[in-house]
Scaffold this active site. Structure first.
Site, PDB file in Angstrom:
ATOM      1  CB  CYS A  24     -66.307  17.655   4.611  1.00 50.74           C
ATOM      2  SG  CYS A  24     -67.952  18.217   4.122  1.00 50.74           S
ATOM      3  CG  HIS A  33     -65.168  15.269  10.121  1.00 53.73           C
ATOM      4  ND1 HIS A  33     -64.574  16.230   9.334  1.00 53.73           N
ATOM      5  CD2 HIS A  33     -66.380  15.026   9.543  1.00 53.73           C
ATOM      6  CE1 HIS A  33     -65.375  16.544   8.328  1.00 53.73           C
ATOM      7  NE2 HIS A  33     -66.480  15.839   8.440  1.00 53.73           N
ATOM      8  CD  GLU A  66     -64.521  12.066  14.260  1.00 54.98           C
ATOM      9  OE1 GLU A  66     -65.552  12.772  14.176  1.00 54.98           O
ATOM     10  OE2 GLU A  66     -63.372  12.483  14.003  1.00 54.98           O
ATOM     11  CE  LYS A 101     -66.445  19.849  10.691  1.00 58.02           C
ATOM     12  NZ  LYS A 101     -65.129  19.260  11.052  1.00 58.02           N
ATOM     13  CG  HIS A 141     -68.967  20.877   8.234  1.00 62.72           C
ATOM     14  ND1 HIS A 141     -67.756  21.002   7.564  1.00 62.72           N
ATOM     15  CD2 HIS A 141     -69.295  19.560   8.152  1.00 62.72           C
ATOM     16  CE1 HIS A 141     -67.385  19.841   7.100  1.00 62.72           C
ATOM     17  NE2 HIS A 141     -68.298  18.941   7.451  1.00 62.72           N
ATOM     18  CG  PHE A 176     -71.469  14.164   1.577  1.00 64.39           C
ATOM     19  CD1 PHE A 176     -71.605  13.764   2.897  1.00 64.39           C
ATOM     20  CD2 PHE A 176     -72.424  15.022   1.057  1.00 64.39           C
ATOM     21  CE1 PHE A 176     -72.670  14.206   3.683  1.00 64.39           C
ATOM     22  CE2 PHE A 176     -73.487  15.474   1.821  1.00 64.39           C
ATOM     23  CZ  PHE A 176     -73.611  15.071   3.137  1.00 64.39           C
TER      24      PHE A 176
END
Length: 410
Positions: free
Chosen positions: A161, A301, A312, A333, A338, A398
């Site tokens: 991502c 994010h 975060e 998002k 996403h 990831f």
């Protein structure tokens, strides 16, 4: 090196709309795009929510749809807009000095899945001759270079991502190395497929609020239960400032610094203390020649998953703490879902627009504060007018990938 890389063009294809203005208007309105998806429903996917791109995104490749995976279609359309906004025309440049760098998490996975179903149902004779050119992970960059006649480096990056942001960093490095004069850089993915939705559901990463899709994605909210799978593309045109100035192009903003790190901690979970994100931020700020107290805004994010948002928020609190200027924070998002490998590029474009227009979009879906994500200046409810001179865009992936892009005003 605070002003040597200029952003001169933006192109977007997102669930919020085809085109930069359509997406910006949807994001600033906080209008969520999640819906119960008919394709996922028909396939019996355990989670059926998705944020889809509307069909007009494919206008630019009408008549050739069968040749391209949806991720490549999005890319060709977004790149066309980005080049137009930069005032660049393919054919009127030195093609050997133009680079194409595209990030993706899954390449042409939609094509791979569709063709595999054909193979199982009807045998190998049913396969499209474009199966491999459509799904190989490098082919989005290859097809865009072909479309533009660009013969400089054509590269594909993959860091889950964070892929779109990694592509932007790679493009900036090519420019600084003098390998090219113009870089068309971005991210694209079309992972709203039965396989991907089922796999993310198996990981427990997706929201299951099918009774209220519009409030399913809730970044930093107390009741967040996962993200909504999205798709789309973002493209930036990058140039050395001297090159942009020489052709009388007006930069939108500067890519003043960037940082990339790896957590080396876990396959899917971020480092519990956000160590990699904080290290990437330090690199981006050092490259930009700024201190944490000078950051005005962060495009987070902000996935709407319990773990990512908490980590975060912790990293942001610890970096900016008390006694320093506290940056505003938002996540797109809640509106767009996403978009996987596209997210880093789409959100970089939104961060540039925030710098240019002095408006911070709201975090859609946020209604209730949470102790785990408290202590940050989260913008929610409505867009906020704000002077933004230095803004950061976070992307995490990831595999422990962390990227931070620092944009400054012209």
């Amino acid at each position: 090196m605070s002003d040597d890389i200029a952003v001169t063009g933006i192109g977007l294809v997102t669930p919020g709309g085809t085109g930069t203005e359509a997406t910006w208007e949807t994001v600033c309105a906080g209008r969520a795009t999640a819906r119960v998806d008919p394709v996922l429903t028909e396939a019996g996917a355990p989670v059926r929510l998705a944020c889809r791109v509307a069909p007009p995104a494919e206008e630019g490749v009408r008549g050739r749809l069968w040749r391209f995976d949806p991720a490549t279609r999005f890319l060709l359309t977004a790149a066309r807009e980005a080049l137009a906004s930069a005032g660049l025309e393919p054919g009127r440049w030195d093609p050997g000095r133009v680079a194409v760098v595209v990030g993706t998490a899954a390449g042409g996975v939609a094509t791979l899945e569709a063709q595999h179903r054909k193979l199982l149902a009807s045998g190998p004779r049913a396969l499209s001759p474009m199966t491999l050119p459509a799904f190989l992970p490098n082919m989005a960059a290859g097809q865009l270079a072909l479309e533009l006649g660009a013969t400089g480096p054509a590269l594909q990056t993959s860091s889950a991502c964070a892929s779109g942001a990694t592509a932007i960093i790679t493009a900036a490095l090519l420019l600084r190395a003098g390998v090219c004069d113009v870089a068309v850089a971005g991210g694209t993915d079309a992972m709203v497929t039965p396989l991907c939705a089922s796999a993310f559901a198996k990981l427990g990463a997706l929201s299951r609020r099918e009774d209220g899709p519009g409030g399913a994605s809730r970044p930093f909210d107390r009741d967040r239960d996962g993200f909504v799978l999205g798709e789309g593309c973002g493209v930036l045109v990058l140039e050395r400032t001297a090159h942009a100035t020489a052709r009388t192009a007006r930069p939108l903003a500067f890519l003043a610094g960037f940082g990339a790190t790896g957590d080396a901690h876990h396959a899917t979970a971020p480092h519990p203390e956000g160590a990699g994100l904080r290290a990437a931020t330090a690199l981006a700020l050092a490259g930009a020649g700024h201190r944490p107290g000078e950051v005005d805004h962060i495009n987070a994010h902000g996935t709407s998953t319990a773990l990512n948002d908490a980590v975060e928020a912790t990293a942001i609190r610890e970096l900016y703490g008390t006694g320093l200027q506290v940056p505003s924070v938002t996540s797109a998002k809640g509106v767009l879902g996403h978009t996987m490998g596209a997210a880093g590029a789409i959100e970089a474009a939104l961060t540039v627009l925030t710098v240019v227009r002095g408006t911070v979009p709201p975090t859609a879906g946020f209604t209730a504060p949470d102790a785990a994500t408290a202590g940050i200046d989260l913008v929610h409810g409505a867009a906020r007018p704000q002077r933004v001179r230095l803004a950061l865009s976070h992307s995490l992936g990831f595999g422990g990938h962390n990227t931070v892009l620092a944009f400054t005003t012209v």
